[in-house]
Design an enzyme around this catalytic site. Structure first.
Site, PDB file in Angstrom:
ATOM      1  N   ASP A   1     -12.864  -3.232   0.668  1.00 17.71           N
ATOM      2  CA  ASP A   1     -12.481  -4.569   0.178  1.00 17.71           C
ATOM      3  C   ASP A   1     -13.517  -5.122  -0.806  1.00 17.71           C
ATOM      4  O   ASP A   1     -13.167  -5.700  -1.835  1.00 17.71           O
ATOM      5  CB  ASP A   1     -12.325  -5.545   1.352  1.00 17.71           C
ATOM      6  CG  ASP A   1     -11.113  -5.219   2.202  1.00 17.71           C
ATOM      7  OD1 ASP A   1     -10.125  -4.690   1.675  1.00 17.71           O
ATOM      8  OD2 ASP A   1     -11.153  -5.496   3.421  1.00 17.71           O
TER       9      ASP A   1
ATOM     10  N   LYS B   1      -9.307  -4.272  11.835  1.00 18.07           N
ATOM     11  CA  LYS B   1     -10.490  -3.883  11.049  1.00 18.07           C
ATOM     12  C   LYS B   1     -11.784  -3.876  11.866  1.00 18.07           C
ATOM     13  O   LYS B   1     -12.628  -3.011  11.666  1.00 18.07           O
ATOM     14  CB  LYS B   1     -10.664  -4.824   9.852  1.00 18.07           C
ATOM     15  CG  LYS B   1      -9.600  -4.635   8.779  1.00 18.07           C
ATOM     16  CD  LYS B   1      -9.894  -5.527   7.593  1.00 18.07           C
ATOM     17  CE  LYS B   1      -8.835  -5.377   6.530  1.00 18.07           C
ATOM     18  NZ  LYS B   1      -9.145  -6.120   5.322  1.00 18.07           N
TER      19      LYS B   1
ATOM     20  N   GLY C   1     -15.937 -15.305   6.578  1.00 17.99           N
ATOM     21  CA  GLY C   1     -15.146 -14.456   7.473  1.00 17.99           C
ATOM     22  C   GLY C   1     -15.212 -12.991   7.051  1.00 17.99           C
ATOM     23  O   GLY C   1     -16.161 -12.557   6.383  1.00 17.99           O
ATOM     24  N   GLY C   2     -14.184 -12.250   7.442  1.00 17.25           N
ATOM     25  CA  GLY C   2     -14.156 -10.811   7.179  1.00 17.25           C
ATOM     26  C   GLY C   2     -14.201 -10.463   5.699  1.00 17.25           C
ATOM     27  O   GLY C   2     -14.976  -9.600   5.273  1.00 17.25           O
ATOM     28  N   ALA C   3     -13.385 -11.131   4.907  1.00 17.81           N
ATOM     29  CA  ALA C   3     -13.337 -10.820   3.473  1.00 17.81           C
ATOM     30  C   ALA C   3     -14.652 -11.196   2.810  1.00 17.81           C
ATOM     31  O   ALA C   3     -15.190 -10.426   1.989  1.00 17.81           O
ATOM     32  CB  ALA C   3     -12.174 -11.553   2.820  1.00 17.81           C
TER      33      ALA C   3
ATOM     34  N   SER D   1       0.807  -1.231   0.000  1.00 18.57           N
ATOM     35  CA  SER D   1       0.000   0.000   0.000  1.00 18.57           C
ATOM     36  C   SER D   1       0.840   1.281   0.000  1.00 18.57           C
ATOM     37  O   SER D   1       0.514   2.225  -0.733  1.00 18.57           O
ATOM     38  CB  SER D   1      -0.973   0.003   1.181  1.00 18.57           C
ATOM     39  OG  SER D   1      -1.919  -1.014   1.007  1.00 18.57           O
TER      40      SER D   1
HETATM   41  P1  ATR Z   1     -10.482 -12.876   6.443  1.00 19.39           P
HETATM   42  O1  ATR Z   1     -10.588 -11.570   7.159  1.00 19.39           O
HETATM   43  O2  ATR Z   1      -9.267 -13.018   5.584  1.00 19.39           O
HETATM   44  O3  ATR Z   1     -11.730 -13.236   5.742  1.00 19.39           O
HETATM   45  P2  ATR Z   1     -11.246 -14.590   8.623  1.00 19.39           P
HETATM   46  O4  ATR Z   1     -12.234 -13.566   9.047  1.00 19.39           O
HETATM   47  O5  ATR Z   1     -10.418 -15.280   9.639  1.00 19.39           O
HETATM   48  O6  ATR Z   1     -10.221 -13.968   7.588  1.00 19.39           O
HETATM   49  O7  ATR Z   1     -12.068 -15.670   7.747  1.00 19.39           O
HETATM   50  C1  ATR Z   1     -11.480 -16.810   7.202  1.00 19.39           C
HETATM   51  C2  ATR Z   1     -12.570 -17.641   6.523  1.00 19.39           C
HETATM   52  O8  ATR Z   1     -11.963 -18.805   5.960  1.00 19.39           O
HETATM   53  C3  ATR Z   1     -13.624 -18.141   7.490  1.00 19.39           C
HETATM   54  O9  ATR Z   1     -14.861 -18.268   6.825  1.00 19.39           O
HETATM   55  C4  ATR Z   1     -13.072 -19.514   7.877  1.00 19.39           C
HETATM   56  O10 ATR Z   1     -14.028 -20.397   8.353  1.00 19.39           O
HETATM   57  P3  ATR Z   1     -14.249 -20.540   9.961  1.00 19.39           P
HETATM   58  O11 ATR Z   1     -14.309 -19.184  10.528  1.00 19.39           O
HETATM   59  O12 ATR Z   1     -15.514 -21.281  10.067  1.00 19.39           O
HETATM   60  O13 ATR Z   1     -13.044 -21.303  10.446  1.00 19.39           O
HETATM   61  C5  ATR Z   1     -12.568 -19.947   6.524  1.00 19.39           C
HETATM   62  N1  ATR Z   1     -11.573 -21.012   6.622  1.00 19.39           N
HETATM   63  C6  ATR Z   1     -10.321 -20.924   7.120  1.00 19.39           C
HETATM   64  N2  ATR Z   1      -9.703 -22.110   7.059  1.00 19.39           N
HETATM   65  C7  ATR Z   1     -10.600 -22.990   6.509  1.00 19.39           C
HETATM   66  C8  ATR Z   1     -10.569 -24.377   6.159  1.00 19.39           C
HETATM   67  N3  ATR Z   1      -9.468 -25.116   6.342  1.00 19.39           N
HETATM   68  N4  ATR Z   1     -11.659 -24.923   5.601  1.00 19.39           N
HETATM   69  C9  ATR Z   1     -12.783 -24.188   5.371  1.00 19.39           C
HETATM   70  N5  ATR Z   1     -12.864 -22.869   5.666  1.00 19.39           N
HETATM   71  C10 ATR Z   1     -11.800 -22.273   6.219  1.00 19.39           C
END
Ligand code: ATR
Length: 289
Positions: A109, A73, A135-137, A24
């Site tokens: 985003d 965030k 998740g967040g994204a 950035s």
């Molecule tokens: P970000 O801000 O990058 O979205 P996050 O909020 O931690 O990061 O979200 C990660 C997402 O990937 C979540 O939906 C997570 O599912 P859970 O919260 O239920 O764990 C998902 N995720 C991460 N690892 C995973 C895996 N091995 N299989 C399926 N989903 C996964």
């Protein structure tokens, strides 16, 4: 770069931890320089325990605006005076604009992802899409897509806190948009197959497949992909995740998360300066594919 900092230089920046690897500062300082704007963008290593104090300082210093990255965030959402509709629903802020001491929080985003779809030459407005992850994204993308006019979104995630949060977000989005929103677990491959068969686009918002775990993919059965499905990943390291490689084998158009990164930055830049980021120059210098 030969940017000169003056007594008039307007400060912008990034607050997160870690931040030293971030692209950035390059993206924004290059753009300020290209447009002759007397602004500077710096990266500050600030974590959640330090965020409130940092924000108070930045307010006193009359910073124009800043970005938030991991892990700040969600907390930033509670430290803003106002929130954009999407930031309010997503419960996350990646961009703050300071207007005379009033801090307004946005999340760019989702804007970045929707712009990247357009940049790749696709139109998903009025269409159905499928999202892996909650998740967040995922939240930022789902909320922006619903506000922008995507007609239906099917979201897949395991039963977890993210799943429950997404249920709440869906309820809010249903009140504010006309988008049809569905939430499923991965338990039945037939449901995923059916949702994909009705979708024009799939996006992986999870970290599954990200380096160093490049052999992982949430979908490994390529018969899940129909050839008219656009398959995208918000991951850009590796450039081609296993999901994208398999989708390509099935004849699908694919793209990664590099332009989402570029366009979330371009949207922040516009909020601070009122000007369009010179994306073609930034792309050539920092987002070569
Ligand atoms: P970000 O801000 O990058 O979205 P996050 O909020 O931690 O990061 O979200 C990660 C997402 O990937 C979540 O939906 C997570 O599912 P859970 O919260 O239920 O764990 C998902 N995720 C991460 N690892 C995973 C895996 N091995 N299989 C399926 N989903 C996964």
């Amino acid at each position: 770069m030969n940017q000169i900092i003056t007594g008039h230089t307007t400060l912008t920046g990034l607050l997160g931890s870690p931040v030293a690897h971030s692209i950035s500062p390059m993206m924004h300082n290059e753009s300020f320089q290209q447009l002759g704007l007397d602004y500077a963008y710096l990266a500050f290593d600030v974590n959640t325990t330090e965020l409130k104090t940092a924000i108070e300082g930045l307010r006193a210093m009359k910073i124009r605006g800043f970005n938030l990255t991991m892990p700040n965030k969600n907390l930033m959402c509670r430290l803003c005076d106002r929130l954009s509709p999407v930031a309010e629903i997503a419960g996350a802020v990646n961009t703050v604009v300071n207007d005379n001491g009033i801090f307004t929080g946005y999340t760019t985003d989702g804007i970045g992802y929707m712009e990247s779809v357009k940049e790749e030459g696709f139109n998903i407005i009025g269409e159905k899409i499928t999202v892996l992850g909650a998740g967040g994204a995922a939240t930022a993308i789902v909320a922006q897509a619903a506000f922008d006019g995507v007609s239906e979104i099917s979201i897949f995630n395991g039963k977890s806190r993210s799943y429950e949060r997404m249920e709440e977000i869906i309820e809010k989005l249903k009140k504010q948009t006309s988008c049809t929103l569905n939430l499923f677990t991965y338990e039945s491959p037939d449901i995923l197959r059916r949702e994909l068969s009705e979708s024009v686009l799939l996006v992986n918002t999870t970290s599954v497949g990200m380096a160093p775990n490049t052999d992982d993919s949430l979908i490994t059965d390529i018969s899940m992909f129909h050839k008219d499905l656009i398959v995208s990943d918000i991951i850009y390291n590796p450039e081609e995740t296993k999901l994208l490689r398999l989708a390509k084998e099935a004849g699908c158009n694919t793209f990664n998360g590099l332009y989402m990164l570029l366009y979330q930055g371009a949207a922040s830049f516009k909020l601070w300066t009122g000007k369009e980021m010179p994306v073609s120059i930034v792309k050539d210098k920092y987002f070569k594919r």
